[in-house]
Scaffold this motif. Structure first.
Motif, PDB file in Angstrom:
ATOM      1  N   SER A   1       0.816  -1.227   0.000  1.00  0.00           N
ATOM      2  CA  SER A   1       0.000   0.000   0.000  1.00  0.00           C
ATOM      3  C   SER A   1       0.843   1.269   0.000  1.00  0.00           C
ATOM      4  N   ASN A   2       2.165   1.115   0.070  1.00  0.00           N
ATOM      5  CA  ASN A   2       3.055   2.290   0.089  1.00  0.00           C
ATOM      6  C   ASN A   2       4.262   2.020  -0.799  1.00  0.00           C
ATOM      7  N   SER A   3       4.020   1.556  -2.025  1.00  0.00           N
ATOM      8  CA  SER A   3       5.092   1.044  -2.882  1.00  0.00           C
ATOM      9  C   SER A   3       6.208   2.043  -3.156  1.00  0.00           C
ATOM     10  N   GLY A   4       5.889   3.330  -3.254  1.00  0.00           N
ATOM     11  CA  GLY A   4       6.924   4.307  -3.574  1.00  0.00           C
ATOM     12  C   GLY A   4       7.484   5.030  -2.380  1.00  0.00           C
ATOM     13  N   ASN A   5       7.050   4.649  -1.196  1.00  0.00           N
ATOM     14  CA  ASN A   5       7.456   5.333   0.026  1.00  0.00           C
ATOM     15  C   ASN A   5       8.811   4.805   0.512  1.00  0.00           C
ATOM     16  N   ALA A   6       9.749   5.704   0.746  1.00  0.00           N
ATOM     17  CA  ALA A   6      11.088   5.303   1.201  1.00  0.00           C
ATOM     18  C   ALA A   6      11.065   4.581   2.534  1.00  0.00           C
ATOM     19  N   VAL A   7       9.966   4.718   3.282  1.00  0.00           N
ATOM     20  CA  VAL A   7       9.872   4.037   4.571  1.00  0.00           C
ATOM     21  C   VAL A   7       9.908   2.519   4.383  1.00  0.00           C
ATOM     22  N   VAL A   8       9.499   2.042   3.189  1.00  0.00           N
ATOM     23  CA  VAL A   8       9.500   0.604   2.921  1.00  0.00           C
ATOM     24  C   VAL A   8      10.921   0.055   2.896  1.00  0.00           C
ATOM     25  N   SER A   9      11.815   0.714   2.158  1.00  0.00           N
ATOM     26  CA  SER A   9      13.202   0.232   2.083  1.00  0.00           C
ATOM     27  C   SER A   9      13.878   0.291   3.451  1.00  0.00           C
ATOM     28  N   LYS A  10      13.554   1.319   4.233  1.00  0.00           N
ATOM     29  CA  LYS A  10      14.114   1.427   5.578  1.00  0.00           C
ATOM     30  C   LYS A  10      13.617   0.287   6.473  1.00  0.00           C
ATOM     31  N   THR A  11      12.364  -0.082   6.268  1.00  0.00           N
ATOM     32  CA  THR A  11      11.799  -1.182   7.056  1.00  0.00           C
ATOM     33  C   THR A  11      12.466  -2.504   6.683  1.00  0.00           C
TER      34      THR A  11
ATOM     35  N   GLY B   1       3.865 -19.241 -11.454  1.00  0.00           N
ATOM     36  CA  GLY B   1       4.605 -19.417 -12.694  1.00  0.00           C
ATOM     37  C   GLY B   1       6.104 -19.297 -12.507  1.00  0.00           C
ATOM     38  N   VAL B   2       6.815 -19.263 -13.621  1.00  0.00           N
ATOM     39  CA  VAL B   2       8.276 -19.248 -13.594  1.00  0.00           C
ATOM     40  C   VAL B   2       8.817 -17.956 -12.995  1.00  0.00           C
ATOM     41  N   LYS B   3       8.241 -16.825 -13.396  1.00  0.00           N
ATOM     42  CA  LYS B   3       8.760 -15.527 -12.948  1.00  0.00           C
ATOM     43  C   LYS B   3       7.960 -14.994 -11.758  1.00  0.00           C
ATOM     44  N   LYS B   4       8.012 -15.739 -10.661  1.00  0.00           N
ATOM     45  CA  LYS B   4       7.249 -15.370  -9.466  1.00  0.00           C
ATOM     46  C   LYS B   4       7.719 -14.056  -8.863  1.00  0.00           C
ATOM     47  N   LEU B   5       8.996 -13.754  -9.021  1.00  0.00           N
ATOM     48  CA  LEU B   5       9.557 -12.550  -8.404  1.00  0.00           C
ATOM     49  C   LEU B   5       9.802 -11.446  -9.428  1.00  0.00           C
ATOM     50  N   ASN B   6       9.140 -11.552 -10.571  1.00  0.00           N
ATOM     51  CA  ASN B   6       9.295 -10.546 -11.617  1.00  0.00           C
ATOM     52  C   ASN B   6       8.764  -9.192 -11.146  1.00  0.00           C
ATOM     53  N   LYS B   7       9.436  -8.111 -11.548  1.00  0.00           N
ATOM     54  CA  LYS B   7       9.022  -6.749 -11.221  1.00  0.00           C
ATOM     55  C   LYS B   7       8.914  -6.545  -9.709  1.00  0.00           C
ATOM     56  N   LEU B   8       9.999  -6.784  -9.031  1.00  0.00           N
ATOM     57  CA  LEU B   8      10.060  -6.589  -7.590  1.00  0.00           C
ATOM     58  C   LEU B   8       9.900  -5.110  -7.253  1.00  0.00           C
ATOM     59  N   SER B   9       9.185  -4.832  -6.194  1.00  0.00           N
ATOM     60  CA  SER B   9       9.020  -3.455  -5.723  1.00  0.00           C
ATOM     61  C   SER B   9      10.384  -2.780  -5.575  1.00  0.00           C
ATOM     62  N   LYS B  10      10.513  -1.558  -6.119  1.00  0.00           N
ATOM     63  CA  LYS B  10      11.783  -0.840  -6.079  1.00  0.00           C
ATOM     64  C   LYS B  10      12.261  -0.591  -4.654  1.00  0.00           C
ATOM     65  N   GLN B  11      11.343  -0.283  -3.764  1.00  0.00           N
ATOM     66  CA  GLN B  11      11.733  -0.006  -2.382  1.00  0.00           C
ATOM     67  C   GLN B  11      12.175  -1.281  -1.667  1.00  0.00           C
ATOM     68  N   ILE B  12      11.520  -2.409  -1.965  1.00  0.00           N
ATOM     69  CA  ILE B  12      11.966  -3.678  -1.389  1.00  0.00           C
ATOM     70  C   ILE B  12      13.339  -4.038  -1.955  1.00  0.00           C
ATOM     71  N   GLN B  13      13.510  -3.812  -3.249  1.00  0.00           N
ATOM     72  CA  GLN B  13      14.793  -4.072  -3.892  1.00  0.00           C
ATOM     73  C   GLN B  13      15.910  -3.238  -3.259  1.00  0.00           C
ATOM     74  N   LYS B  14      15.621  -1.980  -2.988  1.00  0.00           N
ATOM     75  CA  LYS B  14      16.609  -1.102  -2.367  1.00  0.00           C
ATOM     76  C   LYS B  14      16.976  -1.579  -0.965  1.00  0.00           C
ATOM     77  N   GLY B  15      15.954  -1.934  -0.176  1.00  0.00           N
ATOM     78  CA  GLY B  15      16.208  -2.402   1.190  1.00  0.00           C
ATOM     79  C   GLY B  15      16.996  -3.697   1.216  1.00  0.00           C
ATOM     80  N   LEU B  16      16.675  -4.618   0.297  1.00  0.00           N
ATOM     81  CA  LEU B  16      17.390  -5.893   0.251  1.00  0.00           C
ATOM     82  C   LEU B  16      18.811  -5.716  -0.266  1.00  0.00           C
TER      83      LEU B  16
END
Length: 505
Positions: free
Chosen positions: A93-103, A129-144
């Motif tokens: 619900s907050n895909s573009g919020n930087a708080v996600v990557s910090k979390t 399907g094969v590409k289950k992790l396709n188009k990962l949230s940018k903020q999750i990607q940044k945090g990881l």
């Protein structure tokens, strides 16, 4: 006291026993639900129901508060699964919020939590399907990506398992940027599945299991030698050591090695760094208690010393403060905290109660069900005290008549300063006589106007047996001994919510 978190409109509801209760504010309810979530079935609520309620409560709370709660649950309450869930649900619900990557960065503390978080990501987003992790949230990607930079080759190799989401998958989807050449080499090894096999008790014993032996005696001797080697190595983690105590004894390792095990178990620094939930010590204690080995007493003593070390910084109360601790041992508290655990909610209540008891000078302890019974114990021997209560829980029956704790004080004219109930908060009057904790507390305040009541919520169902709008009633939730840090904060004019809001993302 800053517990005026409700609007004055009606927040009166019924609990699971159909008794009058009070709804918590969204912040308090989410806090309570999260820090008591094993994400497995409990007595009144199924795990999927708990997850749905957490998701709904998140929508009623500020994203920054949710983020801080996730980090608080991971770092202060030593929880693993639910903080990862909060991070992913926050991203939905907050895909573009930087708080996600910090979390994400704040809750991933072990290398395997990278893959666990991604596994929940594909589950929560119905990825197939094969590409289950396709188009990962940018903020999750940044945090990881930031999380990837924290681990060395050993840590990656230790958790490089054949799971639904593998470490190699995570590397390819996250594309972390290496901080230096040596880390790039590690990333290359992950990509090519060439990480060095880590030296762990699992890998060493697994390798031993592949060997063919002349006879059973030779095999037994090899296992003994291997366990002694592992103990000498100092590379068995604290939790792994506690879980393998039976195996170590059954391997018949030497007395010298048993002493090394006991010294490590009771070492203050090792205990502090292990960040074990208190009930883990209890589980190990019970596992050992009935084994037929001459070393059992040594290990039991080491576990008792470990508990003392874990409570070293716990702030109790001196002789000037009169404290009463009441532990709920009703039927609803006799539910395992997870599908694989033998530890029940009332074990957690007893454990936390006895930890606090060990830090108080002027104290009365007991348990309640149908009735209330005072069972005082010495300050020493936290685990043995819990075990004694465990053996006697049937003496008070299995209802949740918590009001009888207060009524007993009224009837005897006893004044206490602090009254602490360790409970799932589903209190009622099994005699259907109209009694309640709320009524009894109001009556008790007539003779003890300065008394304060602390409800330690161990189940997180979202309601309390009396309103915490009052400044003499406090709610604290969780299974970690860190709940007593919250208690200390409350004593200094803060609430549990304020403590969470102090978390730095």
């Amino acid at each position: 006291m800053k517990f005026n978190v409700f609007k004055r409109k009606s927040n009166v509801v019924s609990n699971y026993e159909s008794a009058k209760s009070f709804q918590l504010s969204p912040e308090m309810e989410l806090y309570s639900a999260v820090v008591t979530a094993g994400l497995s079935d409990n007595f009144y609520e199924k795990s999927d129901t708990r997850l749905v309620r957490i998701q709904e409560l998140m929508m009623k709370n500020n994203p920054e508060y949710v983020a801080k709660l996730a980090v608080y649950a991971r770092n202060e309450m030593y929880m693993r699964s639910v903080p990862l869930v909060l991070a992913i649900e926050l991203a939905k619900s907050n895909s573009g919020n930087a708080v996600v990557s910090k979390t994400v960065n704040g809750v991933v503390k072990r290398a395997d939590e990278i893959t666990e978080l991604l596994a929940y990501y594909q589950l929560a987003n119905n990825r197939n399907g094969v590409k289950k992790l396709n188009k990962l949230s940018k903020q999750i990607q940044k945090g990881l990506s930031e999380a990837f930079n924290r681990f060395d080759e050993y840590q990656f190799a230790k958790y490089n398992r054949d799971t639904e989401v593998k470490l190699r998958d995570a590397l390819f989807i996250v594309h972390p940027k290496a901080k230096d050449e040596s880390q790039q080499e590690i990333f290359n090894k992950i990509a090519t599945n060439e990480l060095a096999v880590p030296y762990t008790w699992e890998t060493e014993l697994s390798a031993l299991g592949q060997v063919k032996y002349e006879n059973e005696k030779v095999k037994i001797d090899a296992v003994k030698v291997k366990w002694e080697e592992l103990i000498n190595s100092g590379k068995i983690g604290y939790m792994a050591l506690m879980r393998n105590l039976r195996n170590i004894l059954e391997a018949n390792v030497s007395a010298e090695h048993i002493k090394k095990v006991c010294d490590y178990l009771s070492n203050e620094n090792a205990v502090a760094n292990s960040k074990q939930l208190p009930f883990r010590f209890l589980a190990a204690y019970r596992e050992m208690k009935f084994l037929k080995s001459e070393y059992v007493t040594m290990i039991l003593n080491a576990l008792e010393d470990a508990v003392v070390a874990s409570a070293k910084n716990l702030k109790g109360f001196d002789v000037s403060t009169r404290v009463l601790i009441a532990c709920d041992v009703s039927g609803s508290m006799q539910k395992a905290v997870s599908a694989k655990s033998k530890v029940m909610l009332f074990d957690i209540g007893l454990m936390l109660g006895m930890l606090m008891q060990s830090k108080c000078k002027r104290i009365v302890t007991g348990m309640f069900g149908d009735s209330w019974k005072v069972i005082n114990m010495p300050n020493r021997g936290v685990l043995s005290n819990v075990d004694e209560y465990y053996k006697r829980e049937g003496e008070v029956g299995y209802s949740t008549n918590g009001y009888k704790v207060i009524d007993d004080l009224i009837n005897r004219g006893v004044i206490m300063d602090k009254i602490m109930l360790f409970t799932d908060c589903q209190l009622w009057d099994s005699k259907v006589g109209g009694s309640s904790l709320e009524k009894s507390w109001k009556a008790y305040k007539q003779i003890a106007p300065n008394a304060k009541l602390y409800l330690f919520d161990l189940a997180g169902y979202g309601n309390t047996p009396l309103s915490i709008q009052r400044n003499d009633v406090c709610l604290i939730a969780g299974w970690s001994d860190k709940v007593f840090d919250v208690l200390h904060s409350i004593e200094n004019g803060e609430s549990a919510i304020e403590k969470i809001k102090q978390v730095v993302l």
